[in-house]
Scaffold this active site. Structure first.
Site, PDB file in Angstrom:
ATOM      1  N   ALA A 234      23.539 -43.452 -13.853  1.00  0.00           N
ATOM      2  CA  ALA A 234      24.672 -42.643 -14.309  1.00  0.00           C
ATOM      3  C   ALA A 234      24.838 -41.331 -13.562  1.00  0.00           C
ATOM      4  CB  ALA A 234      24.537 -42.365 -15.805  1.00  0.00           C
ATOM      5  N   GLY A 238      30.218 -39.069 -14.032  1.00  0.00           N
ATOM      6  CA  GLY A 238      31.655 -39.193 -13.828  1.00  0.00           C
ATOM      7  C   GLY A 238      32.196 -40.536 -14.278  1.00  0.00           C
ATOM      8  N   CYS A 355      29.030 -46.052  -2.821  1.00  0.00           N
ATOM      9  CA  CYS A 355      30.031 -45.225  -2.138  1.00  0.00           C
ATOM     10  C   CYS A 355      29.780 -45.324  -0.629  1.00  0.00           C
ATOM     11  CB  CYS A 355      30.015 -43.780  -2.631  1.00  0.00           C
ATOM     12  SG  CYS A 355      28.405 -42.963  -2.563  1.00  0.00           S
TER      13      CYS A 355
END
Length: 404
Positions: A234, A238, A355
């Site tokens: 986590a 966000g 990401c």
């Protein structure tokens, strides 16, 4: 970009920020916090400083080449680099005390040579260019160029408190201009240089600053009210808060991480957001995961990764990271995927996300996992391209557990 030169005090701040990042290895956001602390800067001037420092770091090797300045010389030679930055953007040179001058003839000669070197022109270090070409082939050039551009500012509306339309109207009344983002129902793009975190809208928890690509990852979890959902990596939360809004505050949302300070930050954000169904839990050992075996309707694994999809937002990482770090991360991702996937119950959905835009961290990981785990089946995946979307770069894959 700017339409006028920086002030003398702002040029000094830019140089100090860059020196802290490059000489001391501090993350860019911490360098900003350190140097802005205690200053009464106007929001517009603070924005100008971050625009210049960010742009220089996105193309650091280019500006250093054009100015003949080494990274480690920033405190001593930074004024010359800033002069070159202004010349490159065709701005009047800033007024600086003791500024080192630039030989214009030499500058323009270097400029022409730089134009013939695409990776240098895009501000890409050699190690990253080699990796990008090896993993993405012909697609790498446009991603490399996109990663050198200034990131846009996106907000995620907190649907626990307001609608996107209500937030846009409220922000307009606070002199913050926004526009809706097509294809991302929870996102607004900020189109003005505004101090977002000074607004009443932020203080009341009406929004979080979150990239639109990141919001798409959270949306893929597709959590429903009453479900048991685990966000197993986590961080500061966000995506956790976005999932809480999907659940309308109903059901159980467990946010887990190996670092307590991140979970402490999440607790504060959850209170402001009215996300009352968020529970935090530190991952103290493998037993923490084993106790949750076959318990969750949804599990999000936003795993530690290279961050190579968010370099325009975190440009300092290009000058700290090395290719040797990637294999270590890949092994960690494999371990997390294999271990944490046990928490998904039969019929439940696992969402794996990074990401990064590198296949080795993305689809390659999923294919390897599925080859060894027949109790999961592939549903779909998505590559969120920096060049094609305008967002940060992300990858997500959805898998369903079909048996124990």
């Amino acid at each position: 970009m700017l339409n006028s030169p920086l002030s003398p005090s702002s040029t000094e701040l830019v140089i100090n920020v860059l020196d802290m990042v490059l000489s001391e290895g501090k993350p860019l956001d911490r360098a900003y916090s350190h140097h802005f602390s205690g200053l009464q800067l106007a929001p517009s001037e603070q924005a100008r400083i971050t625009v210049v420092a960010g742009d220089i770091l996105r193309k650091l090797n280019l500006y250093c080449y054009l100015s003949d300045v080494k990274y480690e010389e920033m405190s001593r030679m930074g004024t010359r680099l800033l002069n070159v930055w202004h010349m490159f953007h065709e701005l009047e040179l800033p007024k600086m005390q003791y500024a080192l001058q630039v030989d214009e003839r030499e500058y323009f000669d270097r400029l022409e040579k730089a134009k013939a070197q695409p990776a240098l022109w895009d501000g890409c270090p050699e190690w990253l260019d080699t990796m990008g070409q090896a993993q993405l082939g012909d697609a790498w050039a446009k991603e490399r160029a996109a990663l050198s551009t200034q990131p846009k500012r996106y907000l995620r509306v907190n649907l626990l408190k307001c609608t996107r339309e209500e937030l846009g109207k409220k922000l307009r009344n606070e002199q913050v201009q926004t526009k809706e983002v097509e294809g991302v129902d929870t996102a607004l793009e900020v189109t003005s240089d505004s101090a977002l975190f000074r607004t009443e809208s932020f203080k009341k928890g009406w929004f979080e600053q979150q990239d639109a690509g990141s919001q798409l990852v959270a949306a893929a979890v597709d959590a429903k009210p009453g479900m048991r959902v685990i966000d197993a990596c986590a961080g500061a939360g966000g995506k956790t808060l976005s999932i809480a809004a999907q659940m309308q505050g109903k059901g159980r949302l467990l946010a887990m991480d190996v670092e307590q300070w991140k979970l402490d930050s999440l607790k504060q954000r959850a209170r402001r957001a009215n996300a009352h169904n968020v529970e935090t839990r530190i991952i103290a050992s493998s037993k923490t995961i084993k106790r949750l075996k076959l318990s969750a309707d949804r599990v999000l694994l936003d795993v530690p990764c290279s961050g190579l999809g968010v370099l325009k937002r975190n440009p300092d990482a290009k000058w700290r990271d090395t290719p040797e770090r990637l294999p270590v991360l890949v092994e960690l991702q494999k371990h997390i995927l294999q271990s944490y996937s046990r928490m998904v119950k039969v019929g439940g959905i696992l969402v794996y996300a990074t990401c990064s835009i590198m296949p080795e961290e993305n689809r390659d990981q999923i294919d390897a996992f599925l080859a060894e785990n027949e109790h999961f089946k592939f549903i779909e995946d998505e590559n969120i391209s920096v060049a094609d979307s305008g967002f940060d770069g992300f990858y997500l894959a959805k898998l369903e557990r079909i048996s124990e």
